[in-house]
Motif scaffolding. Structure first.
Motif, mmCIF file in Angstrom:
data_model
loop_
_atom_site.group_PDB
_atom_site.id
_atom_site.type_symbol
_atom_site.label_atom_id
_atom_site.label_comp_id
_atom_site.label_asym_id
_atom_site.label_seq_id
_atom_site.Cartn_x
_atom_site.Cartn_y
_atom_site.Cartn_z
ATOM 1 N N TRP A 68 35.158 8.886 -75.004
ATOM 2 C CA TRP A 68 35.984 7.950 -75.209
ATOM 3 C C TRP A 68 36.483 8.113 -76.627
ATOM 4 C CZ3 TRP A 68 32.410 3.571 -73.224
ATOM 5 C CH2 TRP A 68 32.313 3.598 -71.740
ATOM 6 N N PRO A 69 37.849 7.787 -76.870
ATOM 7 C CA PRO A 69 38.357 7.634 -78.286
ATOM 8 C C PRO A 69 37.750 6.815 -79.078
ATOM 9 C CG PRO A 69 40.005 6.614 -76.733
ATOM 10 C CD PRO A 69 39.009 7.056 -75.749
ATOM 11 N N LEU A 70 37.583 6.973 -80.170
ATOM 12 C CA LEU A 70 37.162 5.962 -81.307
ATOM 13 C C LEU A 70 37.801 4.771 -81.822
ATOM 14 C CD1 LEU A 70 35.339 8.729 -83.576
ATOM 15 C CD2 LEU A 70 34.144 7.231 -81.932
ATOM 16 N N THR A 71 37.563 3.823 -82.265
ATOM 17 C CA THR A 71 38.105 2.578 -82.723
ATOM 18 C C THR A 71 37.943 3.015 -84.185
ATOM 19 O OG1 THR A 71 36.633 1.136 -82.828
ATOM 20 C CG2 THR A 71 37.815 1.201 -80.786
ATOM 21 N N ASP A 72 38.449 2.080 -84.861
ATOM 22 C CA ASP A 72 38.258 2.085 -86.401
ATOM 23 C C ASP A 72 36.822 1.618 -86.912
ATOM 24 O OD1 ASP A 72 40.548 3.270 -87.155
ATOM 25 O OD2 ASP A 72 41.673 1.522 -87.890
ATOM 26 N N SER A 73 36.101 1.120 -85.933
ATOM 27 C CA SER A 73 34.704 0.789 -86.317
ATOM 28 C C SER A 73 33.830 1.051 -85.357
ATOM 29 C CB SER A 73 34.633 -1.061 -86.495
ATOM 30 O OG SER A 73 35.367 -1.602 -85.569
ATOM 31 N N SER A 74 33.991 1.871 -84.305
ATOM 32 C CA SER A 74 32.949 2.341 -83.376
ATOM 33 C C SER A 74 32.060 3.396 -83.934
ATOM 34 C CB SER A 74 33.504 2.544 -82.062
ATOM 35 O OG SER A 74 34.593 3.649 -82.088
ATOM 36 N N PRO A 75 30.827 3.587 -83.586
ATOM 37 C CA PRO A 75 30.136 4.837 -83.955
ATOM 38 C C PRO A 75 30.299 5.808 -83.254
ATOM 39 C CG PRO A 75 28.795 3.116 -82.685
ATOM 40 C CD PRO A 75 29.915 2.714 -82.882
ATOM 41 N N ALA A 76 30.140 6.855 -83.620
ATOM 42 C CA ALA A 76 30.547 8.156 -82.892
ATOM 43 C C ALA A 76 29.198 8.658 -82.493
ATOM 44 C CB ALA A 76 31.320 9.299 -83.794
ATOM 45 N N CYS A 77 29.257 9.669 -81.421
ATOM 46 C CA CYS A 77 28.000 10.394 -80.863
ATOM 47 C C CYS A 77 28.439 11.629 -80.678
ATOM 48 C CB CYS A 77 27.445 9.615 -79.445
ATOM 49 S SG CYS A 77 25.994 10.006 -78.984
ATOM 50 N N THR A 78 27.396 12.722 -81.086
ATOM 51 C CA THR A 78 27.782 14.091 -81.039
ATOM 52 C C THR A 78 26.615 15.059 -80.734
ATOM 53 O OG1 THR A 78 28.767 16.124 -81.896
ATOM 54 C CG2 THR A 78 27.678 14.499 -83.396
ATOM 55 N N ASP A 79 26.567 16.071 -80.127
ATOM 56 C CA ASP A 79 25.349 16.953 -79.892
ATOM 57 C C ASP A 79 25.721 18.193 -80.470
ATOM 58 O OD1 ASP A 79 27.303 18.073 -78.354
ATOM 59 O OD2 ASP A 79 25.974 18.353 -76.564
ATOM 60 N N SER A 80 26.698 18.216 -81.480
ATOM 61 C CA SER A 80 27.141 19.394 -82.220
ATOM 62 C C SER A 80 26.251 19.995 -83.140
ATOM 63 C CB SER A 80 28.587 19.275 -82.711
ATOM 64 O OG SER A 80 29.507 18.693 -81.889
ATOM 65 N N TYR A 81 25.309 19.357 -83.466
ATOM 66 C CA TYR A 81 24.409 19.854 -84.709
ATOM 67 C C TYR A 81 22.850 19.888 -84.415
ATOM 68 C CZ TYR A 81 28.489 19.185 -87.559
ATOM 69 O OH TYR A 81 29.849 19.066 -87.869
ATOM 70 N N SER A 82 22.683 19.805 -83.010
ATOM 71 C CA SER A 82 21.133 19.709 -82.672
ATOM 72 C C SER A 82 20.642 20.947 -81.831
ATOM 73 C CB SER A 82 20.987 18.662 -81.474
ATOM 74 O OG SER A 82 21.460 17.382 -82.213
ATOM 75 N N ASP A 83 21.319 22.112 -81.889
ATOM 76 C CA ASP A 83 20.736 23.399 -81.531
ATOM 77 C C ASP A 83 19.403 23.828 -82.509
ATOM 78 O OD1 ASP A 83 22.848 23.419 -79.739
ATOM 79 O OD2 ASP A 83 24.140 24.785 -80.967
ATOM 80 N N VAL A 84 18.780 24.386 -81.663
ATOM 81 C CA VAL A 84 17.466 25.111 -82.581
ATOM 82 C C VAL A 84 17.705 26.056 -83.428
ATOM 83 C CG1 VAL A 84 16.817 26.882 -80.941
ATOM 84 C CG2 VAL A 84 15.133 25.671 -82.156
ATOM 85 N N THR A 85 18.871 26.735 -83.256
ATOM 86 C CA THR A 85 19.563 27.726 -84.121
ATOM 87 C C THR A 85 20.670 26.998 -85.058
ATOM 88 O OG1 THR A 85 20.918 28.787 -82.535
ATOM 89 C CG2 THR A 85 18.684 29.739 -82.941
ATOM 90 N N PRO A 86 20.685 27.306 -86.163
ATOM 91 C CA PRO A 86 19.864 28.471 -87.284
ATOM 92 C C PRO A 86 18.457 27.793 -87.373
ATOM 93 C CG PRO A 86 21.513 27.438 -88.633
ATOM 94 C CD PRO A 86 21.779 27.007 -87.179
ATOM 95 N N LEU A 87 17.529 28.613 -87.367
ATOM 96 C CA LEU A 87 16.048 28.290 -87.664
ATOM 97 C C LEU A 87 15.826 27.496 -89.123
ATOM 98 C CD1 LEU A 87 13.695 30.725 -85.851
ATOM 99 C CD2 LEU A 87 14.570 28.550 -85.062
ATOM 100 N N ASN A 88 16.706 27.819 -89.906
ATOM 101 C CA ASN A 88 16.705 27.427 -91.540
ATOM 102 C C ASN A 88 18.168 27.341 -91.820
ATOM 103 O OD1 ASN A 88 16.991 30.162 -92.404
ATOM 104 N ND2 ASN A 88 14.979 30.309 -91.665
ATOM 105 N N ASN A 89 18.216 26.569 -92.971
ATOM 106 C CA ASN A 89 19.554 26.423 -93.658
ATOM 107 C C ASN A 89 20.745 26.116 -92.741
ATOM 108 O OD1 ASN A 89 18.544 27.446 -96.286
ATOM 109 N ND2 ASN A 89 18.598 29.381 -95.368
ATOM 110 N N GLY A 90 20.328 25.134 -91.759
ATOM 111 C CA GLY A 90 21.417 24.748 -90.783
ATOM 112 C C GLY A 90 22.191 23.616 -91.642
ATOM 113 N N GLU A 91 23.471 23.408 -91.262
ATOM 114 C CA GLU A 91 24.310 22.340 -92.049
ATOM 115 C C GLU A 91 24.873 21.482 -91.105
ATOM 116 O OE1 GLU A 91 27.392 24.493 -94.031
ATOM 117 O OE2 GLU A 91 26.140 25.386 -95.501
#
Length: 408
Positions: free
Chosen positions: A190-213
Motif C-alpha cells: 500500500w502507498p504511504l501517507t505523510d504519517s503512516s508507518p512503513a513496514c519492510t523485510d529488507s534488513y532482516s536476512d541472517v547475512t551478513p553475519l556481522n557489520n550489516g547496515e
C-alpha cells in the motif's frame, strides 16, 4: 569498503529524497551554506552524536546493575551450514576493556554495545529497548544502524516521541512480508501517507553475519517528500526528541529456538545476541522555515531566525512585531512578522485575534489590518495604536499622530 566512521549524511539524504531546499543545503557533509530563499532550512547532520542513550539490557550487567560474566560466541558459516567452530569472548560491566555499554553506539568509535546472549536468560533477551535522548526536538530524516559482531535484528520497531512517554511507530522491520499484515495490519504494497508507518523485510536476512547496515528513511515514498515545508503532517510525523529502537527478535539460524529452552545447548544460545557499533540520526533543527542555520546556545542548538521571529526555534514573533498572528513560513506563504504601528509611542504590543476580526488595528501602511494592540503608550497617548489621547489630554488636529498629547 567505506571507512568505519564515514558520515553517511550526504549519501543517506540522496536516498531519503527530502525537500529540494534541504538537499541544496547538503551538497557536502557538514555544509553550512545559506540560501537566500523564501523558505530557509538548516543543514542535516548527525543529531545523535554523543547524546544520552540507554538500553534495558546489556551484556555483562544484570538487572540490578551489577557486573556479571557473560560469554558470547560469534556466528560463523561453513558453506551454507552453521560452523561448529566457535570464536568466543567474555563481556563484563564497568569501564574495563570487556565492557560494552550503550554509549558505544553513539561515540564514533569501533566499539560496540552487546545485549545479553540468550544463554543467560533465554527468550526474554530477545526484547531490548534502546532509547536516545536528542536533548531537543528535531525533524528526523533518517536513522542509520551498523551492526558489528552479530546479524542485524530480525524483528524490531523504530519509534519517535516528543515527550519520552508517547511513542509513534515510524517503521516496522520484520522477517518476511507476511508479518507486516499479521503483526501490524500493514500491507507493505500500500502507498504511504505523510504519517503512516512503513513496514519492510529488507534488513532482516541472517547475512551478513556481522557489520550489516540498516537505513530507515523516514521521508522515502511519502507524498510530500519533495514538499517538506508544505506538509505540516509530515513535519509533525518526523518531529522527535526521543528515538526508541524496540528490538523484538534476534536473528537465528536453523530454527534452534523453536525447541523448548530447557533442551537448548548454551553453545548455541550464547551465539545469539544483538551487537550495534554505530547509530546515526540524520536530523535538522526545527526552525519553521525562518533559519538556514542553528548554533549552540546554552545546552541546546538555537535557530538563527530571520523574518522578525524569535525563540530557539523561531516559533514566535519578536517583541513589538505582533501585528499579525505568527505563522510558519512555507513556499506558499512568505510570512514575516510585522512591527505594530504605535506611532512612535510604544515598542510593546500583543496580538489579539478579536481586534483583527473587527478590523480595529492599523498596520505600518496605515491600513486596518491585523490584530496588534500597543501596550504602555507613552506621551499621554492611548488606544489600540496609541493614536488617540489619554483622558484629559489633547492634540491639535493639525499635528501628526506621532506627536505627544498635551494636558487640557
Amino acid at each position: 569498503r567505506r571507512p568505519r566512521n564515514h558520515d553517511r549524511t550526504a549519501e543517506a539524504m540522496r536516498e531519503v529524497g527530502v525537500s529540494r531546499c534541504v538537499v541544496a543545503l547538503l551538497l557536502l557533509v557538514g555544509a553550512t551554506t545559506r540560501i537566500e530563499a523564501q523558505v530557509r532550512m538548516p543543514p542535516v547532520f548527525n543529531v545523535a552524536r554523543n547524546k544520552s542513550i540507554v538500553a534495558t539490557a546489556t551484556c555483562g550487567v544484570d538487572e540490578s546493575g551489577n557486573t556479571v560474566r557473560d560469554e558470547f560466541c560469534l556466528l560463523t558459516l561453513t558453506q551454507s551450514s552453521l560452523s561448529t567452530e566457535s570464536v568466543c569472548d567474555i563481556c563484563r560491566g564497568g569501564s574495563g576493556p570487556r565492557a560494552h555499554p550503550a554509549q558505544f553506539m553513539l561515540d564514533d568509535t569501533a566499539r560496540d554495545w552487546i545485549s545479553p546472549p540468550l544463554s543467560r536468560g533465554g527468550e526474554k533477551f530477545h526484547e531490548v529497548n534502546i532509547t536516545i535522548d536528542l536533548g531537543q526536538v528535531f525533524h528526523v530524516a533518517y536513522v542509520f544502524i551498523q551492526a558489528k559482531r552479530a546479524p542485524r535484528p530480525g524483528r524490531w520497531i523504530l519509534e519517535g516521541s516528543i515527550d519520552g512517554r508517547t511513542y509513534t511507530p515510524w517503521q516496522y522491520f520484520v522477517q518476511n512480508d507476511r508479518e507486516c499484515e499479521r503483526l501490524y495490519g500493514i500491507n507493505p504494497k500500500w502507498p504511504l501517507t505523510d504519517s503512516s508507518p512503513a513496514c519492510t523485510d529488507s534488513y532482516s536476512d541472517v547475512t551478513p553475519l556481522n557489520n550489516g547496515e540498516t537505513y530507515a528513511r523516514l521521508l522515502a515514498g511519502r507524498p510530500s517528500r519533495d514538499r517538506f515545508s508544505e506538509s505540516i503532517e509530515l513535519q509533525d510525523f518526523t518531529s522527535a526528541r526521543f528515538i526508541r529502537l524496540r528490538l523484538l527478535r534476534i536473528t537465528t539460524l536453523l530454527g534452534e529456538l523453536t525447541i523448548p529452552s530447557d533442551y537448548l545447548d548454551v553453545t548455541l544460545t550464547r551465539r545469539y545476541f544483538y551487537s550495534i557499533s554505530n547509530i546515526q540520526v540524520g536530523g535538522l533543527c526545527k526552525c519553521q522555515g525562518f533559519a538556514g542555520e542553528c548554533v549552540p546556545s546554552g545546552d541546546r542548538l538555537a535557530c538563527e531566525c530571520v523574518g522578525n521571529t524569535c525563540g530557539p526555534d523561531c516559533s514566535q514573533c519578536c517583541p513589538g512585531y505582533n501585528q499579525y498572528r505568527w505563522r510558519q513560513r512555507t513556499e506558499a506563504n512568505n510570512f514575516t512578522c510585522e512591527r505594530c504601528n504605535c506611532f512612535g509611542h510604544s515598542e510593546e504590543c500583543i496580538y489579539d485575534a478579536r481586534v483583527e476580526a473587527n478590523s480595529q488595528s492599523r498596520n505600518q501602511a496605515g491600513e486596518l489590518s491585523g490584530g496588534g494592540v500597543c501596550q504602555r503608550c507613552r506621551d499621554n497617548t492611548a488606544g489600540i495604536n496609541c493614536d488617540t489621547c489619554a483622558p484629559k489630554h489633547f492634540r491639535l488636529a493639525t499635528r501628526p499622530t506621532t506627536d505627544s498629547c498635551d494636558p487640557c
